[in-house]
Design an enzyme around this catalytic site. Sequence first.
Site, PDB file in Angstrom:
ATOM      1  N   GLY A   1      50.456   1.256  72.634  1.00  0.00           N
ATOM      2  CA  GLY A   1      50.099   0.063  73.383  1.00  0.00           C
ATOM      3  C   GLY A   1      51.153  -0.236  74.424  1.00  0.00           C
ATOM      4  O   GLY A   1      51.771   0.672  74.987  1.00  0.00           O
TER       5      GLY A   1
ATOM      6  N   HIS B   1      60.590  -5.023  66.201  1.00  0.00           N
ATOM      7  CA  HIS B   1      60.566  -6.407  65.715  1.00  0.00           C
ATOM      8  C   HIS B   1      60.796  -6.352  64.218  1.00  0.00           C
ATOM      9  O   HIS B   1      60.301  -5.455  63.536  1.00  0.00           O
ATOM     10  CB  HIS B   1      59.228  -7.064  66.044  1.00  0.00           C
TER      11      HIS B   1
END
Length: 342
Positions: free
Chosen positions: A26, A108
């Site tokens: 992505g 993350h």
Amino acid sequence: MAKIYYDDDADLSIIQNRQVAVIGYGSQGHAHALNLRDSGVDVRVGLRDGSSSIAKAEAQGLRVLSIEDACEEADLIMVLVPDQNQRQLYAEHIAPHLKDGDALFFAHGFNVHFGYIKAPQGVDVCMVAPKGPGHIVRREYSDGRGVPVLVCVEQDASGIAWDLTRSYAKALGGLRAGGIETSFREETETDLFGEQAVLCGGLSHLIQAGFETLVTAGYQPEMAYFEVCHEMKMIVDLIIEGGISKLRWSISDTAEYGDYVSGPRVIDDHVKKNMKAVLDDIQNGAFAKRFIADQDAGAPQSKKFREGEAKHPIEATGKELRKMYSWLAAADDDYTEGSVAR
């Protein structure tokens, strides 16, 4: 003050001697895969069968494998899929292929920090998190510059996890701008707080409240939209360029004085207490549990919230007014109203 690393603090050959699998293609996935490849790293992309990203990755010259095959080949796996998908993907497709000496990377810290992913003791667990969207990370790298990154190590099984992390960050182009040392805990909790209390939750509801206040007082919705929403970009751009001080330097004396006397009336100690309560829910894991439970149930709460917020009057007003700005017509051609970007 935070410790910051630059290109001279990293050895690119470390990552060039690893076999890297980027899982996902992505916004961030394409930037990581392409930048690492162009830095001389052996990269393969792991995607699910039937993924719409397979053709795109192959067209850009990347080798695409199933997630299982990519993880089996690689000794460094970068996980770049949405938070809610990582736990199952890790358990079913990544964990069975991990070996001592491998490295598991993230952009993350949500799943690692809150315990949804627990790597074996013999595996390094690291993070390289660009502070910008993937297309900017790729563009800046291609132009010889870079986007700042956050770097941290949760588990140093090999004894060289920090060297590996800095090397990865250099290959990504992040150390051209600077790599800020942090921790999985700090990155996760501050990121979630910023999103919820200020950047997304705080800002969107502040705009809506301002719109409602003006319309309820009898002002035209169009005027309310211009004054509390449309002009936001100009304000944010000034803050990004030079901080709050540049904003106050740039605006009129009337606006500056109003900032000082009225801002604290809106964002008062009560708001700060509410912010602290939001932070508490993040720190104690309550938010994470609520989010994951909703996602596991098919996201009924998220869908209900999304549908409800889309009906707010500011949306219809803004949609009509944006038609007056010719340059906005094509500014978001990848956005479909009512859909989700992920």
